[in-house]
Structures are given as structure tokens and as C-alpha cells.
Design a protein around this motif. Structure first.
Motif, mmCIF file in Angstrom:
data_model
loop_
_atom_site.group_PDB
_atom_site.id
_atom_site.type_symbol
_atom_site.label_atom_id
_atom_site.label_comp_id
_atom_site.label_asym_id
_atom_site.label_seq_id
_atom_site.Cartn_x
_atom_site.Cartn_y
_atom_site.Cartn_z
ATOM 1 N N MET A 1 0.813 -1.218 0.000
ATOM 2 C CA MET A 1 0.000 0.000 0.000
ATOM 3 C C MET A 1 0.844 1.264 0.000
ATOM 4 N N ASP A 2 2.186 1.094 0.121
ATOM 5 C CA ASP A 2 3.066 2.265 0.124
ATOM 6 C C ASP A 2 2.999 3.011 -1.204
ATOM 7 N N HIS A 3 2.637 2.303 -2.264
ATOM 8 C CA HIS A 3 2.600 2.925 -3.589
ATOM 9 C C HIS A 3 1.325 3.749 -3.802
ATOM 10 N N ILE A 4 0.339 3.592 -2.924
ATOM 11 C CA ILE A 4 -0.936 4.302 -3.086
ATOM 12 C C ILE A 4 -0.790 5.707 -2.508
ATOM 13 N N THR A 5 -0.296 6.628 -3.318
ATOM 14 C CA THR A 5 -0.144 8.015 -2.913
ATOM 15 C C THR A 5 -1.491 8.725 -3.004
ATOM 16 N N LEU A 7 -2.270 11.148 -5.019
ATOM 17 C CA LEU A 7 -2.659 11.295 -6.418
ATOM 18 C C LEU A 7 -3.222 9.987 -6.973
ATOM 19 N N VAL A 8 -2.597 8.864 -6.619
ATOM 20 C CA VAL A 8 -3.090 7.568 -7.087
ATOM 21 C C VAL A 8 -4.506 7.326 -6.557
ATOM 22 N N ALA A 9 -4.729 7.664 -5.288
ATOM 23 C CA ALA A 9 -6.063 7.500 -4.706
ATOM 24 C C ALA A 9 -7.081 8.373 -5.433
ATOM 25 N N VAL A 10 -6.689 9.616 -5.774
ATOM 26 C CA VAL A 10 -7.582 10.522 -6.512
ATOM 27 C C VAL A 10 -7.927 9.940 -7.873
ATOM 28 N N THR A 14 -11.557 8.903 -9.268
ATOM 29 C CA THR A 14 -12.030 9.504 -10.519
ATOM 30 C C THR A 14 -12.396 8.425 -11.528
ATOM 31 N N ALA A 15 -11.607 7.352 -11.578
ATOM 32 C CA ALA A 15 -11.911 6.241 -12.489
ATOM 33 C C ALA A 15 -13.247 5.601 -12.141
ATOM 34 N N PRO A 79 0.202 8.666 -13.131
ATOM 35 C CA PRO A 79 -1.152 8.845 -12.609
ATOM 36 C C PRO A 79 -1.778 10.174 -13.014
ATOM 37 N N GLY A 80 -0.953 11.229 -13.125
ATOM 38 C CA GLY A 80 -1.479 12.528 -13.533
ATOM 39 C C GLY A 80 -2.071 12.502 -14.930
ATOM 40 N N MET A 81 -1.420 11.768 -15.838
ATOM 41 C CA MET A 81 -1.948 11.643 -17.205
ATOM 42 C C MET A 81 -3.283 10.904 -17.198
ATOM 43 N N ILE A 82 -3.355 9.855 -16.410
ATOM 44 C CA ILE A 82 -4.589 9.075 -16.353
ATOM 45 C C ILE A 82 -5.722 9.919 -15.780
ATOM 46 N N PHE A 83 -5.426 10.699 -14.754
ATOM 47 C CA PHE A 83 -6.425 11.599 -14.181
ATOM 48 C C PHE A 83 -6.944 12.572 -15.238
ATOM 49 N N ALA A 84 -6.024 13.163 -16.002
ATOM 50 C CA ALA A 84 -6.410 14.114 -17.043
ATOM 51 C C ALA A 84 -7.289 13.450 -18.099
#
Length: 384
Positions: A1-5, A7-10, A14-15, A79-84
Motif C-alpha cells: 500500500m506504500d505505492h498508493i499516494t 494522487l493515485v487514490a484521486v 475519478t476512475a 497517474p497525472g496523465m490518467i487523471f487528465a
């Protein structure tokens, strides 16, 4: 779960929000004809569809793998690209829902993701050959195949039952519609929920939480299925009216033929990893069913507006996704917050605009036209 920042949670939230809009946007794919013919009551129809969407999410993950490791290079995606990309997809879904246009949620997602990755990582981040093979070619072929199959099935249905009592024929095909519409719902969950699974899996891969060849974890499958099921239960009544009443006058044999043809095409393609647009497949089936009944009226004006929306969907979502990716790329966390706030404001405006001419379960089958008006007094679009 350390990788779930954060931004990743956002991005994951959003997904799932996109998955929810996909559900209410695409409810019409499965249930519009059954509601229009009276085979199912509106609320019963969307409940059945929602439950089967959840079940369908567990049937296959081939489409999810196409998205997570097919159309874009997962080693370059952030993750930022995916959010966009998701922002572009959600806003297009809401806009076309407001206008009552059955456009493709799938192509909105692909377009948003492609535009965001192209801007964020460069043209090498998009596998153009895979986009053509897995997205564009099926987009052209699938509604034609479904339409021809529905046309032939409709013709045969009326030919075989020509001398039978019409009340018995109607009753029989209405029962058949319950089964065929349920199968479309199952197919929709299998095909469309996987797209959100693929996006979340791609996010986890880009964050280092999963390996590059990983498939979606069970919790991703379950959450994507639940989100699309809940969205489906809300019912996208505007689009249900367009597909059930706006394209052609649907009778029970036509509805059964359209749904059976769409189910066959969607389930077959889902297991081959082709990320079809269920909207295009089901619309093609309805048009084919309209052409298959002698003297049936096909409203080509509505069909033409729908096709224009199909053509515009991918580039429009790509444009929004690309602009959003540029802001996120240069603005970092602040840019992400700005895009999120702007998207929320636009979404709220669209929802408020929809209340001017509400379409609900109790009036979805009304024959009168629905006119959607923007804040200005001018008419934005009319759906028969």
C-alpha cells in the motif's frame, strides 16, 4: 500500500466516477427497447440491468488488459496523465447525456487517455497500431455487423409469425426481450466495467504497485462492477428515450432481435479483447431492427446526429484530456487541483441544466419531444 499516494487514490476515485457515469449513460444499451415496448417497467429494467452489470464484471478481463497494456505504453504513463484523461471522458459523458445522445463512453475514455498520454509523454506513449486494431476497426465494423444481424433476425421473426395471433406474438417476444435484455446487461458489465478495471490497473502499474504484465486485482474488479452497477440503476433516462423512441418505433420482435444481435457481438468481442462501444453496437442493432420491419419508420435525422457524436467523441475527449494533462504536467499538485475544480464546476452546471427538462422513469416513454436548453434562451439540442 506504500505505492498508493494521494494522487493515485484521486485517480482511482475519478476512475470509479467515470465508471458510474458509464453506467447511467449506457443503461439505454440494454434496456431502452424493453422499456419502449413495455416488456419491462422502467425501474424494474434498470434494477435488473444494474445487478447483471455487476455480475458481468467478473466474467472476463481481456479488455482490461488491452487498456492497461495495449493502447498506451504503461512504462511512460503517470497517474497525472490518467487523471487528465478521465476528466475528458467524464465531461464528454455528461455533455452527451444532457443532450440525450447515445455516444460512446468507451471512446470517450480512449480519447481522453490518448490525448493525455500524447501530451504528457509524447507520441511514442500511444500505440497507434493497437488503437487502430483494437478500437477504430471494431468501432466501424461492430455496429454494421449488429445492424445486419438484427435486420435479418427481425425479418425472419415477422416472417415466421405472420399467421400467428398478434397478441400471442407480442407476449412471447416480450418474454424473450426480458432474457435478451438481461444478456445485453451482462455483456455490458463484461465489456464496459473492464475499461475502468484497465484504467485503475494502469494507474497501479504506473505507480509501481503492480508489475507491467499484471491483470486487475480482485478488489479492482469488484469496485468497478459495483460502480457501473450503481450508475446503471440510476437510469440514463434521456438516452433511454432516444434509443427507445427516437430512432424507430420499436415493437417486441424488433427489440428481441436487436438485443440478441448486440449480445452476440459484444460477448464475442469481449473475450477476444476488442474494446467495443456497446452504445454503437446496440444502436446499430436498433437501426437494423427498424429496417427489418416492413413499413417501419427510421428517423434518420436522429441517427445522423448520433453518428456525428460518435465521430466527434474520441477527438473531443482527447482534446480535453490533452489540455488537462498539460495543466497537470506544468502545475503539479496545484494544476491537478485546478483541473479537478474546473471539472466539478462544469459537471455541476450540466446537472443543473438537465433539471430544466427532466426525463424520469415516469415520463421516459412519452411521445413528446425533449428539448434541452442551456443557460441562454437558445436551444442547444432536441431529441425526439
Amino acid at each position: 500500500m506504500d505505492h498508493i499516494t494521494f494522487l493515485v487514490a484521486v485517480v482511482i476515485v475519478t476512475a470509479l466516477a467515470f465508471d458510474f457515469t458509464n453506467g447511467f449513460h449506457d443503461t439505454a444499451n440494454a434496456m431502452a427497447t424493453s422499456i419502449a415496448t413495455g416488456a419491462l417497467k422502467p425501474r424494474t429494467a434498470v434494477l435488473i440491468s444494474g445487478v447483471l452489470n455487476i455480475g458481468g464484471a467478473f466474467l472476463s478481463t481481456e479488455v482490461a488488459k488491452t487498456i492497461s497494456g495495449g493502447i498506451v505504453d504503461d512504462t511512460l504513463v503517470t497517474p497525472g496523465m490518467i487523471f487528465a484523461g478521465l476528466v475528458g471522458a467524464i465531461l464528454w459523458n455528461l455533455l452527451t447525456w444532457l443532450l440525450g445522445l447515445p455516444s460512446s463512453s468507451s471512446h470517450a475514455l480512449f480519447g481522453g487517455l490518448i490525448g493525455a498520454v500524447w501530451v504528457g509523454a509524447g507520441e511514442h506513449g500511444v500505440h497507434v497500431d493497437k488503437v487502430v486494431e483494437k478500437v477504430l476497426i471494431p468501432a466501424v465494423a461492430s455496429p454494421i455487423v449488429a445492424g445486419v444481424a438484427a435486420l435479418l433476425a427481425t425479418y425472419l421473426a415477422y416472417k415466421i409469425t405472420a399467421r400467428a395471433r398478434q397478441d400471442s406474438v407480442t407476449k412471447g417476444f416480450r418474454l424473450g426481450q426480458i432474457a435478451s435484455a438481461s444478456l445485453v446487461s451482462l455483456a455490458h458489465g463484461t465489456n464496459d466495467a473492464q475499461k475502468t478495471m484497465g484504467v485503475i490497473t494502469l494507474t497501479l502499474i504506473s505507480a509501481g504497485a503492480l508489475g507491467h504484465d499484471a491483470g486487475p486485482p480482485v478488489w479492482v474488479i469488484a469496485s468497478a462492477g459495483l460502480a457501473i452497477g450503481l450508475g446503471t440503476y440510476l437510469g440514463g433516462w434521456r438516452i433511454i428515450r432516444t434509443m427507445g423512441k427516437g430512432l424507430t418505433d420499436i415493437q417486441s420482435p424488433q427489440g428481441f432481435a436487436a438485443e440478441a444481435a448486440a449480445t452476440t457481438v459484444i460477448l464475442t468481442s469481449a473475450h477476444l479483447g476488442f474494446a467495443l462501444s456497446t452504445t454503437q453496437v446496440c444502436s446499430g442493432g436498433i437501426l437494423g431492427a427498424g429496417l427489418g420491419r416492413r413499413l417501419a419508420e427510421v428517423r434518420w435525422g436522429t441517427a445522423g446526429r448520433m453518428v456525428i457524436a460518435w465521430l466527434v467523441t474520441l477527438p473531443a475527449a482527447a482534446l480535453v484530456g490533452g489540455v488537462s494533462a498539460s495543466v497537470v504536467k506544468h502545475g503539479g499538485t496545484f494544476g491537478t487541483v485546478v483541473i479537478a475544480l474546473c471539472a466539478a464546476a462544469v459537471a455541476a452546471f450540466i446537472v443543473l441544466a438537465s433539471r430544466r427538462n427532466p426525463v424520469r422513469a415516469d415520463n421516459v416513454n412519452d411521445a413528446h419531444e425533449v428539448t434541452v436548453r442551456a443557460a441562454a434562451p437558445t436551444t442547444v439540442g432536441t431529441v425526439a
